[in-house]
Motif scaffolding. Structure first.
Motif, mmCIF file in Angstrom:
data_model
loop_
_atom_site.group_PDB
_atom_site.id
_atom_site.type_symbol
_atom_site.label_atom_id
_atom_site.label_comp_id
_atom_site.label_asym_id
_atom_site.label_seq_id
_atom_site.Cartn_x
_atom_site.Cartn_y
_atom_site.Cartn_z
ATOM 1 N N ASN A 148 2.603 -3.400 -8.146
ATOM 2 C CA ASN A 148 1.557 -2.518 -7.645
ATOM 3 C C ASN A 148 1.982 -1.940 -6.305
ATOM 4 O O ASN A 148 2.428 -2.678 -5.429
ATOM 5 C CB ASN A 148 0.242 -3.285 -7.468
ATOM 6 C CG ASN A 148 -0.293 -3.796 -8.777
ATOM 7 O OD1 ASN A 148 -0.586 -3.030 -9.667
ATOM 8 N ND2 ASN A 148 -0.403 -5.106 -8.900
ATOM 9 N N VAL A 149 1.849 -0.612 -6.166
ATOM 10 C CA VAL A 149 2.138 0.066 -4.913
ATOM 11 C C VAL A 149 1.050 1.105 -4.648
ATOM 12 O O VAL A 149 0.408 1.584 -5.573
ATOM 13 C CB VAL A 149 3.523 0.763 -4.913
ATOM 14 C CG1 VAL A 149 4.639 -0.236 -5.049
ATOM 15 C CG2 VAL A 149 3.604 1.826 -5.976
ATOM 16 N N THR A 150 0.872 1.423 -3.376
ATOM 17 C CA THR A 150 -0.021 2.506 -2.993
ATOM 18 C C THR A 150 0.818 3.576 -2.323
ATOM 19 O O THR A 150 1.541 3.300 -1.373
ATOM 20 C CB THR A 150 -1.117 2.000 -2.034
ATOM 21 O OG1 THR A 150 -1.882 0.993 -2.702
ATOM 22 C CG2 THR A 150 -2.044 3.149 -1.624
ATOM 23 N N LEU A 151 0.742 4.784 -2.869
ATOM 24 C CA LEU A 151 1.516 5.908 -2.348
ATOM 25 C C LEU A 151 0.594 6.873 -1.620
ATOM 26 O O LEU A 151 -0.514 7.140 -2.081
ATOM 27 C CB LEU A 151 2.211 6.658 -3.487
ATOM 28 C CG LEU A 151 3.173 5.855 -4.354
ATOM 29 C CD1 LEU A 151 3.662 6.713 -5.513
ATOM 30 C CD2 LEU A 151 4.344 5.367 -3.525
ATOM 31 N N LYS A 152 1.069 7.402 -0.507
ATOM 32 C CA LYS A 152 0.353 8.455 0.214
ATOM 33 C C LYS A 152 0.835 9.771 -0.377
ATOM 34 O O LYS A 152 2.035 10.059 -0.378
ATOM 35 C CB LYS A 152 0.667 8.368 1.714
ATOM 36 C CG LYS A 152 0.025 9.438 2.539
ATOM 37 C CD LYS A 152 -1.455 9.191 2.706
ATOM 38 C CE LYS A 152 -2.029 10.209 3.693
ATOM 39 N NZ LYS A 152 -3.472 10.282 3.610
ATOM 40 N N VAL A 153 -0.115 10.561 -0.899
ATOM 41 C CA VAL A 153 0.232 11.815 -1.564
ATOM 42 C C VAL A 153 -0.554 12.951 -0.919
ATOM 43 O O VAL A 153 -1.784 12.903 -0.860
ATOM 44 C CB VAL A 153 -0.059 11.744 -3.079
ATOM 45 C CG1 VAL A 153 0.299 13.055 -3.757
ATOM 46 C CG2 VAL A 153 0.708 10.591 -3.722
ATOM 47 N N GLU A 154 0.157 13.960 -0.447
ATOM 48 C CA GLU A 154 -0.493 15.105 0.185
ATOM 49 C C GLU A 154 -0.609 16.259 -0.800
ATOM 50 O O GLU A 154 0.252 16.440 -1.659
ATOM 51 C CB GLU A 154 0.317 15.554 1.406
ATOM 52 C CG GLU A 154 0.323 14.526 2.508
ATOM 53 C CD GLU A 154 1.132 14.967 3.721
ATOM 54 O OE1 GLU A 154 1.936 15.911 3.614
ATOM 55 O OE2 GLU A 154 0.941 14.342 4.781
ATOM 56 N N GLY A 155 -1.695 17.016 -0.664
ATOM 57 C CA GLY A 155 -1.892 18.197 -1.495
ATOM 58 C C GLY A 155 -2.931 18.037 -2.583
ATOM 59 O O GLY A 155 -3.247 18.996 -3.281
ATOM 60 N N ASN A 177 -7.250 8.183 -5.172
ATOM 61 C CA ASN A 177 -8.369 8.138 -4.237
ATOM 62 C C ASN A 177 -8.277 9.407 -3.407
ATOM 63 O O ASN A 177 -7.473 9.484 -2.465
ATOM 64 C CB ASN A 177 -8.283 6.886 -3.366
ATOM 65 C CG ASN A 177 -9.456 6.752 -2.424
ATOM 66 O OD1 ASN A 177 -9.941 7.726 -1.863
ATOM 67 N ND2 ASN A 177 -9.913 5.523 -2.250
ATOM 68 N N LEU A 178 -9.064 10.425 -3.783
ATOM 69 C CA LEU A 178 -8.984 11.720 -3.095
ATOM 70 C C LEU A 178 -9.301 11.643 -1.608
ATOM 71 O O LEU A 178 -8.569 12.215 -0.795
ATOM 72 C CB LEU A 178 -9.914 12.738 -3.753
ATOM 73 C CG LEU A 178 -9.365 13.515 -4.938
ATOM 74 C CD1 LEU A 178 -10.407 14.492 -5.466
ATOM 75 C CD2 LEU A 178 -8.095 14.247 -4.593
ATOM 76 N N PRO A 179 -10.395 10.963 -1.199
ATOM 77 C CA PRO A 179 -10.718 10.946 0.235
ATOM 78 C C PRO A 179 -9.597 10.385 1.117
ATOM 79 O O PRO A 179 -9.369 10.870 2.219
ATOM 80 C CB PRO A 179 -11.974 10.080 0.322
ATOM 81 C CG PRO A 179 -12.598 10.175 -1.031
ATOM 82 C CD PRO A 179 -11.432 10.291 -1.984
#
Length: 66
Positions: free
Chosen positions: A3-10, A34-36
């Motif tokens: 399991n990983v959490t990625l920061k995604v812009e756009g 998670n959009l917010p």
């Protein structure tokens, strides 16, 4: 499973959510956007898929993984 959490812009709308989550499903991973917070929680089998492959697939959809 890893399991990983990625920061995604756009990402800004439900189309973005469907695009990213659908791409991950196609790869054989599970994703929850998670959009917010601008993040994607990803669960995947790291014996079949690498984090770089996941990042590349998301970026091919037009988003930036930071």
């Amino acid at each position: 499973m890893k399991n990983v959490t990625l920061k995604v812009e756009g990402m800004s709308c439900n189309h973005c959510v469907n695009s990213v989550e659908g791409t991950l499903k196609t790869l054989g991973a599970q994703g929850k956007v998670n959009l917010p917070s601008g993040t994607v929680d990803v669960a995947f089998d790291d014996s079949r898929l690498t984090i770089d492959q996941i990042k590349e697939a998301i970026e091919e959809q037009g988003y930036d993984v930071v």
